[in-house]
Write a protein that holds these residues in place. Structure first.
Motif, PDB file in Angstrom:
ATOM      1  N   THR A  35      -6.929  -4.079  -7.170  1.00  0.00           N
ATOM      2  CA  THR A  35      -6.775  -2.805  -7.880  1.00  0.00           C
ATOM      3  C   THR A  35      -5.571  -2.012  -7.382  1.00  0.00           C
ATOM      4  N   PHE A  36      -5.374  -1.968  -6.068  1.00  0.00           N
ATOM      5  CA  PHE A  36      -4.309  -1.134  -5.506  1.00  0.00           C
ATOM      6  C   PHE A  36      -3.110  -1.953  -5.016  1.00  0.00           C
ATOM      7  N   ALA A  37      -3.366  -2.940  -4.169  1.00  0.00           N
ATOM      8  CA  ALA A  37      -2.260  -3.679  -3.559  1.00  0.00           C
ATOM      9  C   ALA A  37      -1.530  -4.578  -4.563  1.00  0.00           C
ATOM     10  N   PHE A  38      -2.213  -5.011  -5.612  1.00  0.00           N
ATOM     11  CA  PHE A  38      -1.540  -5.850  -6.608  1.00  0.00           C
ATOM     12  C   PHE A  38      -0.756  -5.009  -7.614  1.00  0.00           C
ATOM     13  N   THR A  39      -1.306  -3.874  -8.009  1.00  0.00           N
ATOM     14  CA  THR A  39      -0.638  -3.043  -9.016  1.00  0.00           C
ATOM     15  C   THR A  39       0.469  -2.163  -8.435  1.00  0.00           C
ATOM     16  N   ALA A  40       0.351  -1.782  -7.157  1.00  0.00           N
ATOM     17  CA  ALA A  40       1.351  -0.886  -6.565  1.00  0.00           C
ATOM     18  C   ALA A  40       2.770  -1.469  -6.585  1.00  0.00           C
ATOM     19  N   PRO A  41       2.994  -2.756  -6.233  1.00  0.00           N
ATOM     20  CA  PRO A  41       4.358  -3.293  -6.318  1.00  0.00           C
ATOM     21  C   PRO A  41       4.934  -3.273  -7.733  1.00  0.00           C
ATOM     22  N   ILE A  42       4.091  -3.435  -8.744  1.00  0.00           N
ATOM     23  CA  ILE A  42       4.564  -3.383 -10.132  1.00  0.00           C
ATOM     24  C   ILE A  42       5.066  -1.983 -10.458  1.00  0.00           C
ATOM     25  N   ILE A  43       4.260  -0.986 -10.106  1.00  0.00           N
ATOM     26  CA  ILE A  43       4.646   0.405 -10.367  1.00  0.00           C
ATOM     27  C   ILE A  43       5.902   0.769  -9.591  1.00  0.00           C
ATOM     28  N   LEU A  44       5.963   0.357  -8.316  1.00  0.00           N
ATOM     29  CA  LEU A  44       7.127   0.664  -7.485  1.00  0.00           C
ATOM     30  C   LEU A  44       8.382  -0.011  -8.023  1.00  0.00           C
ATOM     31  N   ALA A  45       8.257  -1.243  -8.485  1.00  0.00           N
ATOM     32  CA  ALA A  45       9.414  -1.947  -9.055  1.00  0.00           C
ATOM     33  C   ALA A  45       9.912  -1.249 -10.320  1.00  0.00           C
ATOM     34  N   LEU A  46       8.987  -0.782 -11.149  1.00  0.00           N
ATOM     35  CA  LEU A  46       9.381  -0.046 -12.360  1.00  0.00           C
ATOM     36  C   LEU A  46      10.084   1.261 -12.013  1.00  0.00           C
ATOM     37  N   LEU A  47       9.606   1.934 -10.975  1.00  0.00           N
ATOM     38  CA  LEU A  47      10.255   3.179 -10.549  1.00  0.00           C
ATOM     39  C   LEU A  47      11.645   2.918  -9.983  1.00  0.00           C
ATOM     40  N   LEU A  48      11.762   1.888  -9.160  1.00  0.00           N
ATOM     41  CA  LEU A  48      13.073   1.562  -8.596  1.00  0.00           C
ATOM     42  C   LEU A  48      14.049   1.119  -9.677  1.00  0.00           C
ATOM     43  N   ASN A  49      13.530   0.500 -10.716  1.00  0.00           N
ATOM     44  CA  ASN A  49      14.396   0.049 -11.808  1.00  0.00           C
ATOM     45  C   ASN A  49      15.029   1.215 -12.560  1.00  0.00           C
ATOM     46  N   GLU A  50      14.384   2.385 -12.486  1.00  0.00           N
ATOM     47  CA  GLU A  50      14.911   3.562 -13.173  1.00  0.00           C
ATOM     48  C   GLU A  50      15.931   4.320 -12.327  1.00  0.00           C
ATOM     49  N   VAL A  51      16.063   3.985 -11.057  1.00  0.00           N
ATOM     50  CA  VAL A  51      17.018   4.674 -10.179  1.00  0.00           C
ATOM     51  C   VAL A  51      18.432   4.221 -10.526  1.00  0.00           C
ATOM     52  N   ILE A  69     -13.482   2.692   6.958  1.00  0.00           N
ATOM     53  CA  ILE A  69     -12.787   1.496   7.427  1.00  0.00           C
ATOM     54  C   ILE A  69     -12.162   0.703   6.277  1.00  0.00           C
ATOM     55  N   ARG A  70     -12.844   0.621   5.122  1.00  0.00           N
ATOM     56  CA  ARG A  70     -12.279  -0.126   4.000  1.00  0.00           C
ATOM     57  C   ARG A  70     -11.006   0.545   3.488  1.00  0.00           C
ATOM     58  N   SER A  71     -11.009   1.856   3.446  1.00  0.00           N
ATOM     59  CA  SER A  71      -9.808   2.584   3.018  1.00  0.00           C
ATOM     60  C   SER A  71      -8.661   2.358   3.985  1.00  0.00           C
ATOM     61  N   VAL A  72      -8.972   2.305   5.268  1.00  0.00           N
ATOM     62  CA  VAL A  72      -7.944   2.049   6.276  1.00  0.00           C
ATOM     63  C   VAL A  72      -7.372   0.644   6.108  1.00  0.00           C
ATOM     64  N   LEU A  73      -8.241  -0.339   5.878  1.00  0.00           N
ATOM     65  CA  LEU A  73      -7.790  -1.724   5.720  1.00  0.00           C
ATOM     66  C   LEU A  73      -6.895  -1.878   4.493  1.00  0.00           C
ATOM     67  N   VAL A  74      -7.310  -1.311   3.382  1.00  0.00           N
ATOM     68  CA  VAL A  74      -6.522  -1.414   2.154  1.00  0.00           C
ATOM     69  C   VAL A  74      -5.222  -0.615   2.287  1.00  0.00           C
ATOM     70  N   GLY A  75      -5.318   0.580   2.858  1.00  0.00           N
ATOM     71  CA  GLY A  75      -4.132   1.419   3.014  1.00  0.00           C
ATOM     72  C   GLY A  75      -3.091   0.809   3.935  1.00  0.00           C
ATOM     73  N   SER A  76      -3.529   0.219   5.035  1.00  0.00           N
ATOM     74  CA  SER A  76      -2.580  -0.407   5.962  1.00  0.00           C
ATOM     75  C   SER A  76      -1.899  -1.610   5.316  1.00  0.00           C
ATOM     76  N   GLY A  77      -2.665  -2.396   4.549  1.00  0.00           N
ATOM     77  CA  GLY A  77      -2.072  -3.530   3.849  1.00  0.00           C
ATOM     78  C   GLY A  77      -1.097  -3.091   2.783  1.00  0.00           C
ATOM     79  N   LEU A  78      -1.424  -2.006   2.105  1.00  0.00           N
ATOM     80  CA  LEU A  78      -0.544  -1.463   1.076  1.00  0.00           C
ATOM     81  C   LEU A  78       0.772  -0.990   1.686  1.00  0.00           C
ATOM     82  N   TRP A  79       0.693  -0.271   2.796  1.00  0.00           N
ATOM     83  CA  TRP A  79       1.902   0.220   3.465  1.00  0.00           C
ATOM     84  C   TRP A  79       2.776  -0.920   3.964  1.00  0.00           C
ATOM     85  N   ARG A  80       2.156  -1.970   4.465  1.00  0.00           N
ATOM     86  CA  ARG A  80       2.921  -3.073   5.044  1.00  0.00           C
ATOM     87  C   ARG A  80       3.578  -3.952   3.989  1.00  0.00           C
TER      88      ARG A  80
END
Length: 320
Positions: A104-120, A180-191
């Motif tokens: 839900t978060f770690a898979f979709t976040a790179p797509i959104i970030l890539a779309l945002l960077l593409n507009e820069v 703890i689950r939020s920490v695990l997902v958040g740390s993976g997302l940041w990395r």
């Protein structure tokens, strides 16, 4: 009729050597490419396919000294033991929840970030941002855990300091099951979020600029261009990466969880990977741990087959 069948069989036999020669000529023509792919083929053969033969110990009481041939067969005993374990359902639930959160978060976040960077449009700024977000991927999970433990510290962490500005008391994020689950997902997302954008940015770079120019002449704004051109162009890449992700759905990762575990959050952080480590290596229950690993693989294959079938029918894109 029999003569016709015999003639067809004779022609088929004659065509077989011709096809073999054609394949050999093709391979010789592109021998450089085959040589380049040889290390990768050997890697998967030696470290992925040959070890599959070791899965047989899931049906044995494996003994290190007796080996595969000397260990007694026990059938599905270890699988029965796995499903009857008092905490297995909770461990499976944790693994499934983290897998769902990861998609839900770690898979979709790179797509959104890539779309945002593409507009820069500022190339220098874009390169700086890309470098900054890529960098955490090269940190080991031990270092990442150290950073997050420091940031989330109840006494000196930045997160609790900011909570204090609003008159809120400190929270022990790593000492409570609810966080703890939020920490695990958040740390993976940041990395890994920056690293995940590489493939999407490469796909975006391959889009023909004439499509955007034509859309702009027709009066389409940036939002409409993204919906009508950018996202459809990314859909094949998104589909393939999603299917690969489904194959690893239960492989959340041992090291990314183990470094954050402690007795206070073990209830919601114990997953199949960490349980396999504790049962297989620390307790030397090799057959039992292999049975759990085999269960993970079968579930992953099942999910991949379902997702691939649905993807083929819905989008026409599939792995096979």
């Amino acid at each position: 009729m029999e003569a016709t069948t015999a003639a067809q069989t004779t022609l088929t036999k004659k065509e077989q050597p011709r096809d073999k020669r054609r394949v050999l000529r093709f391979m010789w023509k592109y021998k450089a490419l085959y040589l380049l792919s040889l290390p990768g083929i050997l890697y998967f053969l030696i470290f992925k396919y040959i070890p599959l033969m070791g899965s047989v110990i899931a049906f044995q009481n494996y003994n290190l000294f007796a080996g595969f041939s000397g260990s007694p067969w026990v059938g599905l005993e270890h699988f029965t033991r796995m499903f009857s374990h008092y905490d297995f359902l909770n461990i499976l639930k944790n693994t499934l929840l983290l897998g769902i959160y990861d998609i839900t978060f770690a898979f979709t976040a790179p797509i959104i970030l890539a779309l945002l960077l593409n507009e820069v449009r500022m190339v220098l700024y874009k390169k700086v941002v890309q470098t900054v977000i890529y960098a955490p991927h090269f940190l080991s999970w031990v270092i990442v855990s150290g950073i997050f433990i420091g940031v989330l510290s109840p006494s000196s962490g930045v997160a609790n300091t900011m909570l204090g500005w609003f008159g809120l008391g400190p929270i022990y994020f790593l000492g409570e099951d609810s966080y703890i689950r939020s920490v695990l997902v958040g740390s993976g997302l940041w990395r890994d979020v920056g690293w995940g954008t590489i493939i999407y940015l490469a796909a975006l770079a391959s889009i023909n600029p004439d499509l955007y120019e034509a859309a702009e002449m027709d009066g389409a704004g940036r939002w409409r261009q993204m919906l009508s051109i950018t996202l459809p162009a990314l859909l094949p890449v998104i589909t393939i990466l999603f299917l690969l992700k489904m194959g690893d759905f239960l492989d959340y990762g041992f090291e990314r969880v183990f470094v954050f575990q402690n007795p206070l959050n073990i209830r919601n952080s114990e997953i199949l990977d960490t349980y396999i480590y504790k049962a297989g290596l620390t307790q030397m229950q090799y057959s039992y741990a292999t049975a759990i690993g085999l269960f993970k693989s079968v579930v992953g294959l099942f999910l991949l087959a379902i997702a691939n079938t649905l993807s083929k029918k819905a989008t026409g894109e599939s792995l096979y």
